[in-house]
Scaffold this motif. Sequence first.
Motif, PDB file in Angstrom:
ATOM      1  N   UNK A  29      -4.533  11.715  -0.467  1.00 56.63           N
ATOM      2  CA  UNK A  29      -4.080  11.416   0.889  1.00 56.63           C
ATOM      3  C   UNK A  29      -3.961   9.871   0.930  1.00 56.63           C
ATOM      4  N   UNK A  30      -4.900   9.329   0.197  1.00 57.34           N
ATOM      5  CA  UNK A  30      -4.892   7.705   0.485  1.00 57.34           C
ATOM      6  C   UNK A  30      -3.670   7.320  -0.387  1.00 57.34           C
ATOM      7  N   UNK A  31      -3.199   8.035  -1.351  1.00 58.14           N
ATOM      8  CA  UNK A  31      -1.928   7.574  -2.008  1.00 58.14           C
ATOM      9  C   UNK A  31      -0.679   7.579  -1.504  1.00 58.14           C
ATOM     10  N   UNK A  32      -0.740   8.723  -0.506  1.00 51.11           N
ATOM     11  CA  UNK A  32       0.414   9.049   0.382  1.00 51.11           C
ATOM     12  C   UNK A  32       0.237   7.913   1.683  1.00 51.11           C
ATOM     13  N   UNK A  33      -1.055   7.644   2.021  1.00 52.08           N
ATOM     14  CA  UNK A  33      -1.029   6.395   2.946  1.00 52.08           C
ATOM     15  C   UNK A  33      -0.317   5.199   2.323  1.00 52.08           C
ATOM     16  N   UNK A  34      -0.494   5.047   1.005  1.00 47.35           N
ATOM     17  CA  UNK A  34      -0.208   3.675   0.450  1.00 47.35           C
ATOM     18  C   UNK A  34       1.545   3.600   0.362  1.00 47.35           C
ATOM     19  N   UNK A  35       1.997   4.903   0.016  1.00 44.57           N
ATOM     20  CA  UNK A  35       3.570   5.037   0.044  1.00 44.57           C
ATOM     21  C   UNK A  35       4.116   4.808   1.492  1.00 44.57           C
ATOM     22  N   UNK A  36       3.313   5.123   2.434  1.00 42.01           N
ATOM     23  CA  UNK A  36       3.653   4.934   3.934  1.00 42.01           C
ATOM     24  C   UNK A  36       3.633   3.744   4.560  1.00 42.01           C
ATOM     25  N   UNK A  37       2.804   2.876   3.793  1.00 44.69           N
ATOM     26  CA  UNK A  37       2.560   1.520   4.202  1.00 44.69           C
ATOM     27  C   UNK A  37       1.571   1.444   5.479  1.00 44.69           C
TER      28      UNK A  37
END
Length: 233
Positions: free
Chosen positions: A223-231
């Motif tokens: 989930x955190x990796x997705x957050x980083x992708x989404x800035x």
Amino acid sequence: MTSINDLEEGLRGKYLSLGDNFSYIFNCFDRKFENVSENFTSVTGYAKDEILNADGFTIGTKEFQSTSLPRIKQILETFYDIYKDNLNGFRSFFSYPFVYKDGRVEEVFAEVTQVDFEDKQIVRITVFNTLFDDTLDSALKKGVTFVNLEKNIAFSNISSVEDLETCHAILSLSKREIEILSLVSEGLSNQELAEKINVSIHTVTTHKKNIVKKTNTKNIMVTIRYCLRLNIF
């Protein structure tokens, strides 16, 4: 971390300003080209009368037509269905292998400039294309990228409908849930996190479980990796 402004500037500046440009309007129901730009013939080698309204005419490789194109279309349709009431400001980008009239194949960087959308399906799509010799970044060949500067949103390299739905779910999380994800990304333990936001450890673990369930991710780190992708943070 790449900012959303940098992302769109990079996409448009690095790719859409290179090489030869052309555009077309494609009817997805009839699978026919309805119109092409004036320079289409000079850039691609195809004459207008052999492409316009011609049955079965394609400009992508056979592999792209059979595998990648249906996936890209499905991603675009899902995106336009999710955001149908709030599409202003969104720009959509993807790449595909283009076949010239003489048989040469080059990667094309494309921007979707207009979509006619009905009953959860794309009826007609207008695409601005750039043909160039340079090789695209490998990440840009994985899927579709959506950018909205007005809302500070970027969906980078969406490779499947599930990928898109997870991004949308994360953007729908509450401020508290985003705060917890941000603190977890900083390495805080459950105990430290509980003390930081003044809740019990049980509440922290419950939040984590709910976040993973809402976003349909394997675990909180995904989930955190997705957050980083989404800035997001």
